[in-house]
Design a protein around this motif. Structure first.
Motif, PDB file in Angstrom:
ATOM      1  N   GLU A 133       9.020  13.964 -19.444  1.00  0.00           N
ATOM      2  CA  GLU A 133       9.638  13.237 -20.572  1.00  0.00           C
ATOM      3  C   GLU A 133      10.943  12.574 -20.133  1.00  0.00           C
ATOM      4  OE1 GLU A 133      10.055  16.019 -23.717  1.00  0.00           O
ATOM      5  OE2 GLU A 133       7.897  16.266 -23.966  1.00  0.00           O
ATOM      6  N   MET A 134      10.922  12.079 -18.912  1.00  0.00           N
ATOM      7  CA  MET A 134      12.141  11.486 -18.388  1.00  0.00           C
ATOM      8  C   MET A 134      11.776  10.122 -17.814  1.00  0.00           C
ATOM      9  SD  MET A 134      14.256  13.007 -15.208  1.00  0.00           S
ATOM     10  CE  MET A 134      12.834  12.854 -14.130  1.00  0.00           C
ATOM     11  N   LYS A 135      12.442   9.097 -18.310  1.00  0.00           N
ATOM     12  CA  LYS A 135      12.140   7.751 -17.815  1.00  0.00           C
ATOM     13  C   LYS A 135      12.745   7.633 -16.412  1.00  0.00           C
ATOM     14  CE  LYS A 135      10.426   4.477 -20.808  1.00  0.00           C
ATOM     15  NZ  LYS A 135       9.183   4.873 -20.195  1.00  0.00           N
ATOM     16  N   LEU A 136      11.886   7.381 -15.419  1.00  0.00           N
ATOM     17  CA  LEU A 136      12.440   7.257 -14.075  1.00  0.00           C
ATOM     18  C   LEU A 136      12.682   5.792 -13.704  1.00  0.00           C
ATOM     19  CD1 LEU A 136      10.977  10.004 -11.764  1.00  0.00           C
ATOM     20  CD2 LEU A 136      13.362   9.339 -11.996  1.00  0.00           C
ATOM     21  N   ILE A 137      11.594   5.031 -13.635  1.00  0.00           N
ATOM     22  CA  ILE A 137      11.797   3.601 -13.346  1.00  0.00           C
ATOM     23  C   ILE A 137      11.732   2.844 -14.680  1.00  0.00           C
ATOM     24  CG2 ILE A 137      10.912   1.595 -12.093  1.00  0.00           C
ATOM     25  CD1 ILE A 137      10.120   3.248  -9.845  1.00  0.00           C
ATOM     26  N   GLU A 138      12.885   2.714 -15.328  1.00  0.00           N
ATOM     27  CA  GLU A 138      12.904   2.053 -16.641  1.00  0.00           C
ATOM     28  C   GLU A 138      12.674   0.553 -16.482  1.00  0.00           C
ATOM     29  OE1 GLU A 138      16.324   3.265 -19.115  1.00  0.00           O
ATOM     30  OE2 GLU A 138      16.551   4.841 -17.615  1.00  0.00           O
ATOM     31  N   THR A 139      11.872  -0.003 -17.395  1.00  0.00           N
ATOM     32  CA  THR A 139      11.523  -1.428 -17.317  1.00  0.00           C
ATOM     33  C   THR A 139      12.761  -2.307 -17.325  1.00  0.00           C
ATOM     34  OG1 THR A 139       9.645  -0.780 -18.666  1.00  0.00           O
ATOM     35  CG2 THR A 139       9.888  -3.127 -18.261  1.00  0.00           C
ATOM     36  N   GLU A 140      13.737  -1.977 -18.152  1.00  0.00           N
ATOM     37  CA  GLU A 140      14.930  -2.831 -18.283  1.00  0.00           C
ATOM     38  C   GLU A 140      15.750  -2.804 -16.996  1.00  0.00           C
ATOM     39  OE1 GLU A 140      14.537   0.036 -20.333  1.00  0.00           O
ATOM     40  OE2 GLU A 140      13.063  -1.175 -21.394  1.00  0.00           O
ATOM     41  N   LYS A 141      15.802  -1.636 -16.371  1.00  0.00           N
ATOM     42  CA  LYS A 141      16.612  -1.497 -15.154  1.00  0.00           C
ATOM     43  C   LYS A 141      15.913  -2.079 -13.939  1.00  0.00           C
ATOM     44  CE  LYS A 141      19.684   2.517 -15.482  1.00  0.00           C
ATOM     45  NZ  LYS A 141      19.790   3.934 -15.201  1.00  0.00           N
ATOM     46  N   LEU A 179      10.264  -4.274 -10.035  1.00  0.00           N
ATOM     47  CA  LEU A 179       9.308  -3.228  -9.661  1.00  0.00           C
ATOM     48  C   LEU A 179       8.195  -3.135 -10.709  1.00  0.00           C
ATOM     49  CD1 LEU A 179      11.470  -0.312  -8.159  1.00  0.00           C
ATOM     50  CD2 LEU A 179       9.627  -1.545  -7.031  1.00  0.00           C
ATOM     51  N   HIS A 180       8.544  -3.383 -11.956  1.00  0.00           N
ATOM     52  CA  HIS A 180       7.529  -3.357 -13.005  1.00  0.00           C
ATOM     53  C   HIS A 180       6.571  -4.527 -12.880  1.00  0.00           C
ATOM     54  CE1 HIS A 180       8.104   0.100 -15.612  1.00  0.00           C
ATOM     55  NE2 HIS A 180       9.302   0.113 -15.054  1.00  0.00           N
ATOM     56  N   LYS A 181       7.132  -5.712 -12.591  1.00  0.00           N
ATOM     57  CA  LYS A 181       6.284  -6.895 -12.432  1.00  0.00           C
ATOM     58  C   LYS A 181       5.371  -6.692 -11.227  1.00  0.00           C
ATOM     59  CE  LYS A 181       4.682 -10.845 -13.251  1.00  0.00           C
ATOM     60  NZ  LYS A 181       3.530 -10.739 -14.112  1.00  0.00           N
ATOM     61  N   TRP A 182       5.950  -6.138 -10.140  1.00  0.00           N
ATOM     62  CA  TRP A 182       5.158  -5.884  -8.938  1.00  0.00           C
ATOM     63  C   TRP A 182       4.037  -4.875  -9.258  1.00  0.00           C
ATOM     64  CZ3 TRP A 182       4.065  -1.262  -6.732  1.00  0.00           C
ATOM     65  CH2 TRP A 182       3.306  -1.326  -5.561  1.00  0.00           C
ATOM     66  N   SER A 183       4.376  -3.820  -9.978  1.00  0.00           N
ATOM     67  CA  SER A 183       3.381  -2.791 -10.341  1.00  0.00           C
ATOM     68  C   SER A 183       2.210  -3.417 -11.101  1.00  0.00           C
ATOM     69  CB  SER A 183       4.006  -1.716 -11.233  1.00  0.00           C
ATOM     70  OG  SER A 183       4.976  -0.995 -10.517  1.00  0.00           O
ATOM     71  N   GLN A 184       2.566  -4.335 -11.997  1.00  0.00           N
ATOM     72  CA  GLN A 184       1.544  -5.003 -12.810  1.00  0.00           C
ATOM     73  C   GLN A 184       0.607  -5.823 -11.906  1.00  0.00           C
ATOM     74  OE1 GLN A 184       3.742  -7.067 -15.773  1.00  0.00           O
ATOM     75  NE2 GLN A 184       1.982  -7.285 -17.158  1.00  0.00           N
ATOM     76  N   ASN A 185       1.205  -6.636 -11.016  1.00  0.00           N
ATOM     77  CA  ASN A 185       0.400  -7.441 -10.082  1.00  0.00           C
ATOM     78  C   ASN A 185      -0.516  -6.550  -9.254  1.00  0.00           C
ATOM     79  OD1 ASN A 185       1.730  -9.789 -10.821  1.00  0.00           O
ATOM     80  ND2 ASN A 185       3.266  -9.586  -9.189  1.00  0.00           N
ATOM     81  N   PHE A 186       0.074  -5.453  -8.755  1.00  0.00           N
ATOM     82  CA  PHE A 186      -0.664  -4.552  -7.866  1.00  0.00           C
ATOM     83  C   PHE A 186      -1.860  -3.948  -8.599  1.00  0.00           C
ATOM     84  CE2 PHE A 186      -1.163  -0.448  -5.575  1.00  0.00           C
ATOM     85  CZ  PHE A 186      -1.340  -0.943  -4.297  1.00  0.00           C
ATOM     86  N   LEU A 226       0.838  -1.206   0.000  1.00  0.00           N
ATOM     87  CA  LEU A 226       0.000   0.000   0.000  1.00  0.00           C
ATOM     88  C   LEU A 226       0.872   1.255   0.000  1.00  0.00           C
ATOM     89  CD1 LEU A 226      -2.871  -0.971   2.467  1.00  0.00           C
ATOM     90  CD2 LEU A 226      -2.681  -1.370   0.013  1.00  0.00           C
ATOM     91  N   THR A 227       2.001   1.171   0.717  1.00  0.00           N
ATOM     92  CA  THR A 227       2.883   2.337   0.811  1.00  0.00           C
ATOM     93  C   THR A 227       3.540   2.657  -0.526  1.00  0.00           C
ATOM     94  OG1 THR A 227       3.319   1.688   3.084  1.00  0.00           O
ATOM     95  CG2 THR A 227       4.780   3.322   2.145  1.00  0.00           C
ATOM     96  N   ILE A 228       3.951   1.605  -1.246  1.00  0.00           N
ATOM     97  CA  ILE A 228       4.629   1.874  -2.529  1.00  0.00           C
ATOM     98  C   ILE A 228       3.639   1.867  -3.701  1.00  0.00           C
ATOM     99  CG2 ILE A 228       6.878   1.070  -1.702  1.00  0.00           C
ATOM    100  CD1 ILE A 228       6.527  -1.487  -3.268  1.00  0.00           C
ATOM    101  N   GLY A 229       2.357   1.838  -3.356  1.00  0.00           N
ATOM    102  CA  GLY A 229       1.308   1.810  -4.383  1.00  0.00           C
ATOM    103  C   GLY A 229       1.290   3.055  -5.255  1.00  0.00           C
ATOM    104  N   TRP A 230       2.013   4.092  -4.869  1.00  0.00           N
ATOM    105  CA  TRP A 230       2.084   5.300  -5.692  1.00  0.00           C
ATOM    106  C   TRP A 230       2.916   5.068  -6.951  1.00  0.00           C
ATOM    107  CZ3 TRP A 230       6.961   7.103  -6.715  1.00  0.00           C
ATOM    108  CH2 TRP A 230       7.971   6.660  -5.860  1.00  0.00           C
ATOM    109  N   ILE A 231       3.788   4.048  -6.899  1.00  0.00           N
ATOM    110  CA  ILE A 231       4.758   3.892  -8.001  1.00  0.00           C
ATOM    111  C   ILE A 231       4.097   3.746  -9.376  1.00  0.00           C
ATOM    112  CG2 ILE A 231       6.603   2.399  -8.938  1.00  0.00           C
ATOM    113  CD1 ILE A 231       7.700   2.155  -6.104  1.00  0.00           C
ATOM    114  N   PRO A 232       3.200   2.745  -9.560  1.00  0.00           N
ATOM    115  CA  PRO A 232       2.657   2.605 -10.921  1.00  0.00           C
ATOM    116  C   PRO A 232       1.910   3.846 -11.398  1.00  0.00           C
ATOM    117  CG  PRO A 232       1.683   0.976  -9.395  1.00  0.00           C
ATOM    118  CD  PRO A 232       2.710   1.733  -8.628  1.00  0.00           C
ATOM    119  N   LEU A 233       1.334   4.597 -10.462  1.00  0.00           N
ATOM    120  CA  LEU A 233       0.537   5.756 -10.865  1.00  0.00           C
ATOM    121  C   LEU A 233       1.366   7.011 -11.055  1.00  0.00           C
ATOM    122  CD1 LEU A 233      -2.159   4.699  -8.405  1.00  0.00           C
ATOM    123  CD2 LEU A 233      -2.702   5.195 -10.788  1.00  0.00           C
TER     124      LEU A 233
END
Lengths: 224, 224
Positions: B170-178, B182-189, B153-160
């Motif tokens: 226009e700046m990639k912050l959490i890049e999928t490759e890097k 976190l991306h997989k977690w965002s998707q599940n969430f 719940l605390t990191i739930g801000w990330i995907p949004l």
């Protein structure tokens, strides 16, 4: 209950609050004193994220962040509870502990660090935060009543740091007339034998204070 | 279990995490939507210290600070626990929640706010914090295992927020490759029905983002 070690610095009141908690619980521990100017591989291994003291080691498992450590200690060693049992009272303690670290402590440091035109504004802002805490502590021997708890340990820096800050900065931060309850609380706290058993020396605090203020001012200067 | 109200703003993910927690617990609540540009007497009455949302009102008693509120909700409504039962695992959740709010969230905002020479440094610093969180979340469906908990719940801000930040800046912050975990977690969430039930609109987040960044930049400008 397993082997307990504290990686700390006798100059840091964030570390002292951990020692106070362990003493209140009657937990034996080994103290690993860290040279903050030359951090040990042990500290870097057990707190790779922040690389800061205090770190609690319990059976080899590491815990960082002093407020998080206090909660852990209270949950593992349940004698002499630090947090109140009632959920609402627990929440009040947590709220004021966070406020004390983020606003009162940092605000007081900010007031010492500030120079020139900013000084008066920073002192007023620190007083404003202190006034909120004064109201919370009004008429209480300790924050939770008759025995020392989580919030007392968190604001335990006040009687020690404030006198150092005033000595260095020649600036009265928590004036007795303005904050009589915080002063009465400080007196009660400092008269408690267990608290007195474990205090950083005035000299150590003074040195740490100078280092912190110089560091903060250099950050400020680099920004401009 | 008494009357529950949330004073919040649909533009703030600090408020959304409170709604998610109450929904997970199956607690009915009334939502008092606050106009952050014109704060209500109710907000000022119940959070006189910070004057900020969210505030939880439970039978007229008020609780502020989103992480403190989450702990309260978990202690009062014990079904579907948010924090793990094991004290060490609880401590780990608390540590990363604090880290996420103080370093990852503020660091990401800092990267968006930064201009000129500072930009690259701020982006690197944000990536460094994100990398620590990536390591913590590695290989987990949710932070605590198979069900959503306190840290999710605390990191739930990330995907949004991240998508808003990238859109504006226009700046990639959490890049999928890097940061594949976190991306997989965002998707599940985000695929969790209960989470999807209660999301701020992209438009609201965008507006809130612009206001926050302008405010932070004006603070910076006033300092110089």
């Amino acid at each position: 209950m397993g082997e307990v070690k504290v990686i700390g610095s006798t100059k840091s009141l964030f570390c002292t609050r951990i020692e106070w908690a362990l003493k209140l619980k009657g937990v034996e521990y080994e103290y690993l004193n860290e040279d903050l100017k030359n951090k040990s591989p042990t500290l870097l291994k057990y707190n790779p994220v922040h690389k800061k003291v205090p770190v609690l080691l319990h059976d080899g498992k590491s815990i960082a962040e002093s407020l998080v450590i206090l909660e852990y200690i209270d949950e593992v060693w349940t004698q002499n509870p630090l947090l109140p049992q009632d959920p609402y009272q627990r929440t009040i303690s947590r709220f004021w502990a966070k406020f004390s670290d983020e606003k009162v402590l940092l605000g007081s440091f900010g007031a010492c660090k500030a120079q020139g035109e900013e000084k008066q504004k920073a002192v007023e802002s620190a007083h404003e935060s202190q006034a909120f805490l004064e109201k919370e502590i009004e008429g209480k021997k300790y924050s939770g009543g008759e025995s020392i708890g989580y919030l007392d340990l968190t604001i335990g820096w006040i009687p020690l740091w404030i006198s150092v800050m005033e000595e260095v900065d020649e600036m009265k931060l928590i004036e007795t007339e303005k904050f009589p309850f915080l002063h009465k609380w400080s007196q009660n706290f400092m008269e408690t034998p267990l608290i007195r058993e474990c205090l950083p020396s005035g000299e150590a605090l003074l040195e740490h204070f100078h280092t912190t203020i110089s560091f903060l001012r250099s950050l400020e200067a680099n920004k401009q």
